[in-house]
Design a protein around this motif. Structure first.
Motif, PDB file in Angstrom:
ATOM      1  N   PHE A 162       0.853  -1.194   0.000  1.00 33.80           N
ATOM      2  CA  PHE A 162       0.000   0.000   0.000  1.00 33.80           C
ATOM      3  C   PHE A 162       0.883   1.236   0.000  1.00 33.80           C
ATOM      4  CE2 PHE A 162      -2.322   3.189   2.605  1.00 33.80           C
ATOM      5  CZ  PHE A 162      -3.432   3.370   1.790  1.00 33.80           C
ATOM      6  N   TRP A 163       0.747   2.040  -1.045  1.00 33.12           N
ATOM      7  CA  TRP A 163       1.668   3.173  -1.193  1.00 33.12           C
ATOM      8  C   TRP A 163       0.944   4.375  -1.780  1.00 33.12           C
ATOM      9  CZ3 TRP A 163       5.772   4.083  -5.506  1.00 33.12           C
ATOM     10  CH2 TRP A 163       6.620   5.134  -5.133  1.00 33.12           C
ATOM     11  N   VAL A 164       0.742   5.389  -0.956  1.00 36.52           N
ATOM     12  CA  VAL A 164       0.212   6.672  -1.414  1.00 36.52           C
ATOM     13  C   VAL A 164       1.322   7.693  -1.148  1.00 36.52           C
ATOM     14  CG1 VAL A 164      -1.688   8.311  -1.267  1.00 36.52           C
ATOM     15  CG2 VAL A 164      -2.079   5.906  -0.711  1.00 36.52           C
ATOM     16  N   PRO A 165       2.203   7.906  -2.131  1.00 36.96           N
ATOM     17  CA  PRO A 165       3.456   8.627  -1.884  1.00 36.96           C
ATOM     18  C   PRO A 165       3.289   9.971  -1.177  1.00 36.96           C
ATOM     19  CG  PRO A 165       3.406   7.809  -4.127  1.00 36.96           C
ATOM     20  CD  PRO A 165       2.057   7.528  -3.541  1.00 36.96           C
ATOM     21  N   GLN A 166       2.222  10.708  -1.510  1.00 34.82           N
ATOM     22  CA  GLN A 166       2.126  12.055  -0.936  1.00 34.82           C
ATOM     23  C   GLN A 166       1.682  12.044   0.523  1.00 34.82           C
ATOM     24  OE1 GLN A 166      -0.138  12.857  -4.604  1.00 34.82           O
ATOM     25  NE2 GLN A 166       0.431  14.990  -4.236  1.00 34.82           N
ATOM     26  N   LEU A 167       1.129  10.920   0.974  1.00 36.63           N
ATOM     27  CA  LEU A 167       0.569  10.917   2.320  1.00 36.63           C
ATOM     28  C   LEU A 167       1.320  10.047   3.316  1.00 36.63           C
ATOM     29  CD1 LEU A 167      -3.271  10.778   1.630  1.00 36.63           C
ATOM     30  CD2 LEU A 167      -1.829  12.772   2.070  1.00 36.63           C
ATOM     31  N   ALA A 168       1.924   8.959   2.851  1.00 37.56           N
ATOM     32  CA  ALA A 168       2.525   8.047   3.816  1.00 37.56           C
ATOM     33  C   ALA A 168       3.606   7.194   3.174  1.00 37.56           C
ATOM     34  CB  ALA A 168       1.457   7.125   4.420  1.00 37.56           C
ATOM     35  N   ARG A 169       4.397   6.539   4.011  1.00 37.42           N
ATOM     36  CA  ARG A 169       5.345   5.531   3.563  1.00 37.42           C
ATOM     37  C   ARG A 169       4.560   4.375   2.955  1.00 37.42           C
ATOM     38  NH1 ARG A 169       6.789   1.499   8.413  1.00 37.42           N
ATOM     39  NH2 ARG A 169       7.043   0.194   6.584  1.00 37.42           N
ATOM     40  N   LYS A 170       5.259   3.432   2.346  1.00 31.52           N
ATOM     41  CA  LYS A 170       4.531   2.248   1.882  1.00 31.52           C
ATOM     42  C   LYS A 170       4.586   1.158   2.945  1.00 31.52           C
ATOM     43  CE  LYS A 170       6.861   1.690  -1.922  1.00 31.52           C
ATOM     44  NZ  LYS A 170       7.945   2.683  -1.802  1.00 31.52           N
ATOM     45  N   ILE A 171       3.605   0.285   2.895  1.00 35.84           N
ATOM     46  CA  ILE A 171       3.595  -0.840   3.827  1.00 35.84           C
ATOM     47  C   ILE A 171       3.128  -2.084   3.075  1.00 35.84           C
ATOM     48  CG2 ILE A 171       1.249  -0.336   4.673  1.00 35.84           C
ATOM     49  CD1 ILE A 171       4.064  -1.571   6.954  1.00 35.84           C
ATOM     50  N   ASP A 172       3.864  -3.179   3.252  1.00 36.59           N
ATOM     51  CA  ASP A 172       3.498  -4.418   2.562  1.00 36.59           C
ATOM     52  C   ASP A 172       2.276  -5.051   3.210  1.00 36.59           C
ATOM     53  OD1 ASP A 172       5.560  -4.113   0.834  1.00 36.59           O
ATOM     54  OD2 ASP A 172       6.767  -5.766   1.580  1.00 36.59           O
ATOM     55  N   MET A 173       1.498  -5.741   2.388  1.00 40.51           N
ATOM     56  CA  MET A 173       0.361  -6.522   2.876  1.00 40.51           C
ATOM     57  C   MET A 173       0.759  -7.979   2.721  1.00 40.51           C
ATOM     58  SD  MET A 173      -2.346  -4.287   0.801  1.00 40.51           S
ATOM     59  CE  MET A 173      -3.384  -3.133   1.677  1.00 40.51           C
ATOM     60  N   VAL A 174       1.042  -8.628   3.846  1.00 38.36           N
ATOM     61  CA  VAL A 174       1.644  -9.954   3.813  1.00 38.36           C
ATOM     62  C   VAL A 174       0.677 -10.962   4.416  1.00 38.36           C
ATOM     63  CG1 VAL A 174       3.645 -11.313   4.515  1.00 38.36           C
ATOM     64  CG2 VAL A 174       3.889  -8.850   4.137  1.00 38.36           C
ATOM     65  N   PRO A 175       0.449 -12.094   3.731  1.00 38.17           N
ATOM     66  CA  PRO A 175      -0.452 -13.097   4.288  1.00 38.17           C
ATOM     67  C   PRO A 175      -0.035 -13.487   5.710  1.00 38.17           C
ATOM     68  CG  PRO A 175       0.200 -13.720   2.075  1.00 38.17           C
ATOM     69  CD  PRO A 175       1.007 -12.512   2.439  1.00 38.17           C
ATOM     70  N   GLY A 176      -1.002 -13.575   6.588  1.00 36.31           N
ATOM     71  CA  GLY A 176      -0.709 -13.970   7.962  1.00 36.31           C
ATOM     72  C   GLY A 176      -0.270 -12.828   8.848  1.00 36.31           C
ATOM     73  N   ARG A 177      -0.111 -11.627   8.277  1.00 37.52           N
ATOM     74  CA  ARG A 177       0.306 -10.490   9.089  1.00 37.52           C
ATOM     75  C   ARG A 177      -0.708  -9.370   8.943  1.00 37.52           C
ATOM     76  NH1 ARG A 177       5.945 -10.704  10.367  1.00 37.52           N
ATOM     77  NH2 ARG A 177       5.948  -8.520  10.926  1.00 37.52           N
TER      78      ARG A 177
END
Lengths: 634, 290
Positions: free
Chosen positions: B126-141
């Protein structure tokens, strides 16, 4: 200056010619154990792979030349960018550096007559060839790996990628790893045991230090990759759950195992380039390397520290801040040994009398691009910044400056540098310089705008992009750069091909080189040196008296070993004469064993496990015959 | 950071240029080519300067600033949004309400929003460059990231982790609104799908519910309860279709229903082979779902 063969020494040299002669024609190439011929086969095979990877790169750049490109379908694009990565890393750079450059040059540089295990060396090549064909069969059949070169699960799991695509990747990399592991062991033993008398570790060329570091890295990094891909194949084909979160597995296990291999891999790719740089710089600046011991230490340190930074590829998977901070610190520390080497090269050039001939130009290009890639590398060790640019084109820019700009430029410079040694002919200097400038500008134009694209939010691995994002101009510019870059590369190979037939005679030492390979004829004879050289400094070719001594020792018959297929072994640290090794000679069994191994992996891929066992048994038989005829078969 | 990098880079280039200018004389001006001096240069540039700058960079970026990109501490945010990655679209849920939408996240301005990022299939990011860092969406997490907009506006984002065939067309729009407008939007989203009003709309609804549409899509308040594709209860309020691939116009919607594989090859929506008249009825009905 080459060792002179006086009339008195001639019979001994003729005897060596007979002992070291191999079979004629095609069969000669198939059965060869000569490290130089194996090196040449590695060279041409990996060059073909470079061509394939290059065509894939051009397809990518052509697809992205404008928004909404239609050159490739999404499926084709995914296969092409995945194969581009796999090809360039596993099938081009590693075989080109360790296989071609290492094989050809290491025994020459250390004054040996061959690698420590000549038949295993041949096996390494044939296994590499088999694995390259194996993976390209996938592409030819439309089932090439398609999940990127780091192949994250669960995208690469059976559920989301049911075809054979990923199996070509999984089995192919295990297959390929066998080749690299064998080569690494061979280099370590060769470098430790076969150095010419007097070449103690502190007098060993920095090129050899780099290859020693690479070999250890390969040996310790590859098991992690092989394990990871084996788990993947077990998950995919036999219902295991290593990476399956729904059954207690963890997809991050793959990422950890992959990058424990994958980051040392970066240094495996670039350390040979460092080695080539340290071979070219003293020659063209007529100056010894500044701070030799520190540079040697830095080469080893880079390889070692490379094992402790892998999580910096995973700063956005959601680890605790403390974990990421630890790995950011480790990643920053690795800058120091890199900077030591960088400034040792620059200082050597600046304080020497540089002759800006083609090979040195490539090294200068390498230094410039290594700085760009290195500095952008430092920026991504700043976690908040990395979390913004990770998986964007900024990262694509970063690693292409490191892997193409910094790792491949010295390979290209090295091709010019050792071309006279391999062929006995000189390349064309003006065309060489032109090819450098075209490639240099092309590389910059191709990869530098990628930084901007990343900062503008363009993610990597997209097969297309919409217009109106501000990305169109930079992509167009990059694609133009890629075509210029390709033209530069083609000019290199045109130059070398033309010079092979029409180039002027080069003689044994056209550049005033510093290492031993320049003391033998160009191209070197099968036995490399008529007399085993003695060494008293890291720059043996600049020790004129030692080389004059070679001629006299040859006349006296000292250190010639004219009685058998032999080379001396020396002690590990001080390189004192230890014993005389009887070396195995040419054999058909290495390619036969590699063929059996290909059979094993092909059957694993097709899930005919019992036939794979059958190929394993045949391979075992081949090994028995191989060792049954170890000596004196020539 | 750029300034320090510039100093190092151009300093080194300067030395190389100097080497070229004085290529016929060994040594550098003033300091010559003596070994101890050359070694000193390596120590200063190779260890000294990098050590200072790296420690400074580490202190600023990885000690001082790093906290700002850490997941927001519990109970410090005003609201939570669940974002669930799918091949190749985003499911958006507002816990505590019935609101479910897709590919568009509305948030109030000047409000700290906790995004809980998970995945339904493969890894997305998930990456919205102007608003936040990116974060991975990982199964089980279940990863969390802070989303904060100080100005109203529309912010584009895109999946950053390669997730298969349509990774390129997996974009997301974050709409930051004044709090009042946001509350009204959220109340609309939480409501069931509007009932079909006209005869034509009822026909479209009937087609939707009896064709394969309903097995993948949900229309809250009707018998369509599919959970494979996006919730379409208020499709007409969204500005794009297929995760920002095409605009949400009547023509584009009709083309999408008629031949989704031509627009986004490989996506999970099959070509249903509906006659053109039925496509038009369904599209007209969906466009009424505000």
């Amino acid at each position: 200056m080459a060792t002179t063969i006086t009339p008195r020494a001639r019979p001994r040299v003729q005897r060596l010619e007979q002992i070291w002669a191999e079979r004629q024609g095609l069969l000669g190439w198939l059965t060869t154990t000569d490290h130089k011929r194996i090196g040449i086969m590695y060279f041409f095979t990996s060059l073909v792979m470079f061509g394939a990877g290059g065509v894939e790169a051009l397809l990518i750049r052509t697809q992205l030349i404008g928004p909404n490109g239609h050159v490739l379908s999404p499926q084709a694009y995914d296969e092409v960018f995945t194969m581009h990565g796999i090809t360039m890393i596993f099938l081009f750079v590693i075989p080109m550096t360790t296989g071609a450059f290492g094989n050809y040059l290491i025994p020459l540089m250390i004054g040996s007559r061959d690698m420590a295990f000549p038949r295993m060396n041949a096996l390494s090549y044939w296994v590499y060839l088999g694995s390259a064909i194996f993976m390209y069969v996938g592409l030819a059949g439309g089932h090439a790996p398609n999940s990127g070169w780091f192949d994250y699960v669960p995208l690469a799991s059976k559920a989301y990628d049911p075809g054979n695509n990923i199996d070509f990747y999984g089995w192919g990399l295990i297959f390929n790893g066998i080749s690299s592991t064998a080569a690494a062991i061979n280099f370590i033993v060769t470098i430790f045991k076969l150095r010419a008398p007097g070449m103690s570790l502190n007098r060993m060329p920095l090129f050899c230090f780099a290859f020693l570091a690479v070999s250890f890295s390969l040996l310790f990094a590859l098991p992690s990759l092989s394990m990871a891909t084996l788990f993947l194949e077990l998950d995919r084909n036999l219902g295991f759950h290593f990476y399956d979160a729904a059954h207690g597995g963890d997809p991050l296990l793959w990422q950890n195992l992959f990058w424990i291999f994958g980051h040392p891999e970066v240094y495996i790719i670039i350390l040979p380039a460092f080695g080539i740089a340290t071979a070219i710089i003293p020659t063209f600046t007529e100056r010894k390397m500044v701070f030799f011991p520190l540079v040697a230490l830095a080469e080893l340190l880079v390889a070692f520290l490379g094992f402790g930074v892998w999580v910096h590829h995973m700063f956005v998977v959601g680890f605790a801040t403390l974990t990421t901070v630890y790995f950011a610190a480790a990643s920053l520390i690795i800058v120091i040994p890199s900077a030591i080497q960088l400034f040792a090269w620059i200082t050597t050039i600046a304080t020497g009398k540089p002759r800006f001939q083609t090979p040195l130009l490539w090294i200068i290009g390498f230094i410039v691009f290594f700085m760009i890639g290195g500095l952008s590398g430092v920026t991504v060790a700043a976690i908040p910044f990395d979390q913004q640019v990770e998986d964007s084109y900024y990262i694509v820019a970063h690693f292409h400056f490191v892997i193409f700009g910094a790792a491949v430029f010295p390979i290209l410079g090295g091709m010019y540098f050792w071309f006279p040694k391999l062929t006995g002919r000189m390349y064309n200097e003006p065309a060489g310089k032109l090819s450098f400038w075209m490639t240099f500008v092309g590389t910059f134009v191709t990869f530098f705008p990628m930084h901007f694209l990343g900062l503008l939010g363009m993610p990597r691995r997209v097969y297309t992009y919409p217009s109106g994002m501000g990305w169109t101009f930079w992509n167009l510019l990059e694609s133009c750069g890629a075509y210029l870059l390709t033209a530069g590369l083609l000019l290199i190979f045109g130059n070398l091909l033309y010079s092979y037939f029409r180039g002027p005679e080069a003689g044994s030492d056209p550049f005033g080189g510093d290492t031993l390979e320049w003391s033998t004829t160009s191209p070197p004879p099968a036995y490399n040196y008529a007399v085993i050289p003695t060494v008293s400094s890291p720059y043996p070719m600049w020790d004129k008296r030692d080389r004059e001594l070679d001629t006299r020792r040859l006349e006296r018959g000292e250190g010639v070993l004219p009685l058998g297929h032999e080379t001396p072994a020396s002690t590990v640290e001080d390189a004192e004469w230890d014993e005389i090794l009887s070396m195995p000679s040419h054999s058909i069994w290495p390619p036969v064993s590699a063929l059996m191994l290909t059979g094993i992996f092909a059957m694993l891929l097709l899930r005919h496990y019992w036939i794979a066992v059958g190929f394993g048994a045949l391979g075992g038989l081949a090994l028995i015959v191989w060792h049954g005829k170890e000596y004196g078969s020539g | 950071m750029l300034a320090v990098a510039g100093v190092v880079f151009f300093g080194a280039i300067g030395m190389l240029v100097m080497a070229w200018i004085r290529r016929d004389t060994p040594g550098l001006p003033l300091i010559g080519d003596r070994e101890p001096v050359a070694q000193g240069l390596v120590l200063v540039f190779g260890i000294g300067i990098p050590l200072i700058t790296l420690v400074a960079l580490f202190a600023v970026a990885d000690v001082y600033l790093v906290g700002q990109t850490a997941p927001p501490p519990p109970r410090t945010t005003a609201m939570t949004v669940d974002v669930i990655g799918h091949q190749w679209w985003w499911e958006v849920r507002y816990p505590g309400t019935a609101a479910v939408t897709a590919n568009e996240i509305h948030i109030p301005v000047d409000t700290r929003v906790d995004v809980v990022a998970t995945t339904a299939d493969v890894i997305h990011s998930f990456w919205v460059p102007q608003l936040a860092r990116k974060i991975d969406m990982v199964p089980g997490r279940s990863n969390r990231v802070l989303l904060y907009a100080s100005r109203p506006g529309r912010y584009r984002g895109q999946c950053a982790e390669f997730c298969g065939l349509q990774h390129a067309n997996m974009s997301i729009l974050v709409v930051a609104q004044p709090p009042a407008a946001f509350r009204s939007w959220l109340a609309d989203m939480a409501a069931p799908a509007p009932a079909a009003a006209t005869r034509s709309e009822r026909l479209g609804e009937q087609l939707f519910l009896t064709s394969q549409c309903a097995s993948c899509h949900q229309l809250r308040g009707t018998s369509a309860r599919g959970l494979i594709g996006p919730d379409l209860s208020h499709l007409a309020t969204r500005s794009t279709l297929a995760a920002l691939t095409i605009p949400n116009t009547m023509t584009a919607l009709e083309q999408w229903i008629a031949d989704p594989q031509a627009i986004k090859p490989g996506n999970r929506m099959p070509d249903l082979g509906l006659p053109h008249s039925e496509v038009a009825e369904i599209a007209a009905y969906l466009k009424s779902l505000r």
